[in-house]
Design a protein around this motif. Sequence first.
Motif, PDB file in Angstrom:
ATOM      1  N   VAL A   1       0.872  -1.257   0.040  1.00 17.84           N
ATOM      2  CA  VAL A   1      -0.087  -0.115   0.020  1.00 17.84           C
ATOM      3  C   VAL A   1       0.825   1.175   0.136  1.00 17.84           C
ATOM      4  O   VAL A   1       1.676   1.394   0.698  1.00 17.84           O
ATOM      5  CB  VAL A   1      -0.953   0.059   1.300  1.00 17.84           C
ATOM      6  N   LEU A   2       0.677   2.151  -0.789  1.00 20.56           N
ATOM      7  CA  LEU A   2       1.549   3.491  -1.096  1.00 20.56           C
ATOM      8  C   LEU A   2       0.388   4.413  -0.948  1.00 20.56           C
ATOM      9  O   LEU A   2      -0.580   4.663  -1.935  1.00 20.56           O
ATOM     10  CB  LEU A   2       2.085   3.480  -2.324  1.00 20.56           C
ATOM     11  N   GLY A   3       0.441   5.510  -0.010  1.00 21.63           N
ATOM     12  CA  GLY A   3      -0.426   6.618   0.031  1.00 21.63           C
ATOM     13  C   GLY A   3      -0.422   7.566   1.065  1.00 21.63           C
ATOM     14  O   GLY A   3       0.829   7.752   1.426  1.00 21.63           O
ATOM     15  N   VAL A   4      -1.244   8.255   1.575  1.00 21.70           N
ATOM     16  CA  VAL A   4      -1.322   9.077   2.610  1.00 21.70           C
ATOM     17  C   VAL A   4      -2.200   8.929   3.861  1.00 21.70           C
ATOM     18  O   VAL A   4      -3.173   8.020   3.532  1.00 21.70           O
ATOM     19  CB  VAL A   4      -1.674  10.600   2.022  1.00 21.70           C
ATOM     20  N   GLY A   5      -2.155   9.409   5.064  1.00 24.27           N
ATOM     21  CA  GLY A   5      -2.873   9.183   6.114  1.00 24.27           C
ATOM     22  C   GLY A   5      -3.226  10.662   6.753  1.00 24.27           C
ATOM     23  O   GLY A   5      -2.442  11.678   6.404  1.00 24.27           O
ATOM     24  N   SER A   6      -4.304  10.456   7.695  1.00 27.10           N
ATOM     25  CA  SER A   6      -4.467  11.793   8.482  1.00 27.10           C
ATOM     26  C   SER A   6      -4.915  11.259   9.836  1.00 27.10           C
ATOM     27  O   SER A   6      -5.340  10.218  10.243  1.00 27.10           O
ATOM     28  CB  SER A   6      -5.759  12.316   7.996  1.00 27.10           C
ATOM     29  N   LEU A   7      -4.121  11.915  10.822  1.00 28.49           N
ATOM     30  CA  LEU A   7      -4.608  11.641  12.328  1.00 28.49           C
ATOM     31  C   LEU A   7      -4.778  12.997  13.139  1.00 28.49           C
ATOM     32  O   LEU A   7      -4.498  13.932  12.806  1.00 28.49           O
ATOM     33  CB  LEU A   7      -3.161  11.040  12.684  1.00 28.49           C
TER      34      LEU A   7
ATOM     35  N   PHE B   1     -12.162  17.744  22.050  1.00 23.59           N
ATOM     36  CA  PHE B   1     -11.492  18.979  21.312  1.00 23.59           C
ATOM     37  C   PHE B   1     -10.088  18.488  20.543  1.00 23.59           C
ATOM     38  O   PHE B   1      -9.331  17.587  21.233  1.00 23.59           O
ATOM     39  CB  PHE B   1     -11.066  20.126  22.169  1.00 23.59           C
ATOM     40  N   THR B   2     -10.061  18.616  19.424  1.00 18.23           N
ATOM     41  CA  THR B   2      -8.808  18.241  18.592  1.00 18.23           C
ATOM     42  C   THR B   2      -7.661  19.245  18.913  1.00 18.23           C
ATOM     43  O   THR B   2      -7.771  20.434  18.633  1.00 18.23           O
ATOM     44  CB  THR B   2      -9.121  18.122  17.236  1.00 18.23           C
ATOM     45  N   ILE B   3      -6.630  18.611  19.642  1.00 19.87           N
ATOM     46  CA  ILE B   3      -5.498  19.455  19.904  1.00 19.87           C
ATOM     47  C   ILE B   3      -4.648  19.587  18.713  1.00 19.87           C
ATOM     48  O   ILE B   3      -4.061  20.739  18.578  1.00 19.87           O
ATOM     49  CB  ILE B   3      -4.606  18.660  20.948  1.00 19.87           C
ATOM     50  N   GLU B   4      -4.221  18.612  17.974  1.00 16.58           N
ATOM     51  CA  GLU B   4      -3.592  19.017  16.927  1.00 16.58           C
ATOM     52  C   GLU B   4      -3.779  17.846  15.781  1.00 16.58           C
ATOM     53  O   GLU B   4      -4.340  16.748  16.015  1.00 16.58           O
ATOM     54  CB  GLU B   4      -1.939  18.941  17.185  1.00 16.58           C
ATOM     55  N   ASN B   5      -3.600  17.969  14.563  1.00 15.75           N
ATOM     56  CA  ASN B   5      -3.898  17.084  13.459  1.00 15.75           C
ATOM     57  C   ASN B   5      -2.751  17.222  12.511  1.00 15.75           C
ATOM     58  O   ASN B   5      -1.939  18.192  12.369  1.00 15.75           O
ATOM     59  CB  ASN B   5      -5.233  17.212  12.930  1.00 15.75           C
ATOM     60  N   THR B   6      -2.535  16.186  11.591  1.00 17.00           N
ATOM     61  CA  THR B   6      -1.618  16.074  10.596  1.00 17.00           C
ATOM     62  C   THR B   6      -1.970  15.116   9.474  1.00 17.00           C
ATOM     63  O   THR B   6      -2.671  14.222   9.569  1.00 17.00           O
ATOM     64  CB  THR B   6      -0.351  15.575  11.272  1.00 17.00           C
ATOM     65  N   VAL B   7      -1.278  15.406   8.253  1.00 18.79           N
ATOM     66  CA  VAL B   7      -1.298  14.234   7.244  1.00 18.79           C
ATOM     67  C   VAL B   7       0.016  13.842   7.077  1.00 18.79           C
ATOM     68  O   VAL B   7       1.046  14.320   7.458  1.00 18.79           O
ATOM     69  CB  VAL B   7      -1.724  15.038   5.887  1.00 18.79           C
ATOM     70  N   PHE B   8       0.221  12.685   6.546  1.00 21.46           N
ATOM     71  CA  PHE B   8       1.336  11.907   6.315  1.00 21.46           C
ATOM     72  C   PHE B   8       1.635  11.056   5.243  1.00 21.46           C
ATOM     73  O   PHE B   8       0.526  10.770   4.693  1.00 21.46           O
ATOM     74  CB  PHE B   8       1.957  11.264   7.595  1.00 21.46           C
ATOM     75  N   PHE B   9       2.631  10.460   4.658  1.00 21.66           N
ATOM     76  CA  PHE B   9       2.928   9.677   3.658  1.00 21.66           C
ATOM     77  C   PHE B   9       3.084   8.365   4.367  1.00 21.66           C
ATOM     78  O   PHE B   9       3.787   8.219   5.399  1.00 21.66           O
ATOM     79  CB  PHE B   9       4.162  10.027   2.837  1.00 21.66           C
ATOM     80  N   VAL B  10       2.537   7.175   3.813  1.00 21.19           N
ATOM     81  CA  VAL B  10       2.683   6.026   4.198  1.00 21.19           C
ATOM     82  C   VAL B  10       2.958   4.761   3.214  1.00 21.19           C
ATOM     83  O   VAL B  10       2.291   5.124   2.010  1.00 21.19           O
ATOM     84  CB  VAL B  10       1.318   5.373   5.004  1.00 21.19           C
TER      85      VAL B  10
ATOM     86  N   TYR C   1       5.430   2.053   7.251  1.00 23.47           N
ATOM     87  CA  TYR C   1       6.469   3.122   7.352  1.00 23.47           C
ATOM     88  C   TYR C   1       5.728   4.517   6.970  1.00 23.47           C
ATOM     89  O   TYR C   1       5.124   4.774   6.013  1.00 23.47           O
ATOM     90  CB  TYR C   1       7.668   2.986   6.342  1.00 23.47           C
ATOM     91  N   VAL C   2       5.819   5.328   8.118  1.00 24.30           N
ATOM     92  CA  VAL C   2       5.341   6.463   8.118  1.00 24.30           C
ATOM     93  C   VAL C   2       6.230   7.859   8.208  1.00 24.30           C
ATOM     94  O   VAL C   2       7.289   7.860   8.686  1.00 24.30           O
ATOM     95  CB  VAL C   2       4.431   6.758   9.506  1.00 24.30           C
ATOM     96  N   SER C   3       5.993   8.647   7.167  1.00 28.31           N
ATOM     97  CA  SER C   3       6.907   9.810   7.087  1.00 28.31           C
ATOM     98  C   SER C   3       6.017  11.213   6.948  1.00 28.31           C
ATOM     99  O   SER C   3       5.112  10.881   6.209  1.00 28.31           O
ATOM    100  CB  SER C   3       8.030   9.570   5.874  1.00 28.31           C
ATOM    101  N   GLY C   4       6.660  12.413   7.590  1.00 27.20           N
ATOM    102  CA  GLY C   4       5.989  13.646   7.191  1.00 27.20           C
ATOM    103  C   GLY C   4       4.948  14.097   8.210  1.00 27.20           C
ATOM    104  O   GLY C   4       4.342  14.864   7.985  1.00 27.20           O
ATOM    105  N   SER C   5       4.888  13.234   9.257  1.00 30.23           N
ATOM    106  CA  SER C   5       3.861  13.673  10.290  1.00 30.23           C
ATOM    107  C   SER C   5       4.263  14.910  11.223  1.00 30.23           C
ATOM    108  O   SER C   5       5.417  14.906  11.710  1.00 30.23           O
ATOM    109  CB  SER C   5       3.417  12.513  11.440  1.00 30.23           C
ATOM    110  N   GLU C   6       3.292  15.847  11.412  1.00 31.19           N
ATOM    111  CA  GLU C   6       3.893  16.935  12.100  1.00 31.19           C
ATOM    112  C   GLU C   6       3.112  17.143  13.332  1.00 31.19           C
ATOM    113  O   GLU C   6       2.024  17.884  13.153  1.00 31.19           O
ATOM    114  CB  GLU C   6       3.698  18.217  11.232  1.00 31.19           C
ATOM    115  N   LEU C   7       3.246  16.412  14.387  1.00 30.68           N
ATOM    116  CA  LEU C   7       2.740  16.405  15.796  1.00 30.68           C
ATOM    117  C   LEU C   7       3.723  16.734  16.837  1.00 30.68           C
ATOM    118  O   LEU C   7       4.764  16.266  16.786  1.00 30.68           O
ATOM    119  CB  LEU C   7       1.773  15.140  15.888  1.00 30.68           C
ATOM    120  N   ASP C   8       3.230  17.415  17.714  1.00 34.23           N
ATOM    121  CA  ASP C   8       3.949  17.462  18.943  1.00 34.23           C
ATOM    122  C   ASP C   8       4.020  16.462  19.789  1.00 34.23           C
ATOM    123  O   ASP C   8       5.081  16.225  20.387  1.00 34.23           O
ATOM    124  CB  ASP C   8       3.603  18.901  19.780  1.00 34.23           C
TER     125      ASP C   8
END
Length: 216
Positions: free
Chosen positions: A131-137, A154-163, A188-195
């Motif tokens: 599987v090659l794609g994107v995700g959201s958290l 309440f959503t504290i933070e969110n991001t998209v990432f490559f998987v 394998y996940v790359s590019g998420s931007e969460l604290d």
Amino acid sequence: MRTSILVILSLLAFSSYAQKYVDTYDPKNEEIKSLLSKQNDLNAFGAADLKVGDLKGERALLVGAYGGFIINRRYLFGVAGYGIVTNVEFDGMVQGQTEMKKLNLHGGYGGLLIGGTIAPKELIHISFPIVLGVGSLEVVDKDFFVNNPADSEFTIENTVFFVAEPGLEVEFNITKYFRLGAGMTYRYVSGSELDNIKDEDLTGTTAMISFRFGRF
């Protein structure tokens, strides 16, 4: 003398074959061989997956589905999608606060599915889905609004990432139209931007069970 005669006869035979090939060859009638051509066997399929693995150090269950086409009974092309269905809770920080508190993780991923199958007609065979794609958290605080118990999330933070998620699966031909599989994947996940969460917290192995339906 006998050798010379054999050589001459061989040359004459080759010359005759070459002339016949030149006379009958028509480049307009020569079809380029390709994976997606009308000469190949093309069948549709659909499947449901259950995956168990760790997210942020917590055991999580992901449920998903995928579907597409099987070419020549060996090659898979389609799309896939997976989502977190269990409560993934971890200790994290909320911006503006000084104490750790319980936070929750929601989301999923999906994208292009490719793969192959070895010995698909055998009772037990091997499949290689990728599987090659994107995700959201989303990182959610379920008790953010303490004065509103009806809707305190309440959503504290969110991001998209490559998987990218390759897998290895052992499949069983239950019937002509149903296959049951079990195996492992590496997500394998790359590019998420969460604290509160890093790529490493989302990357890891999963165990999976697959239920595939189609004309195999």
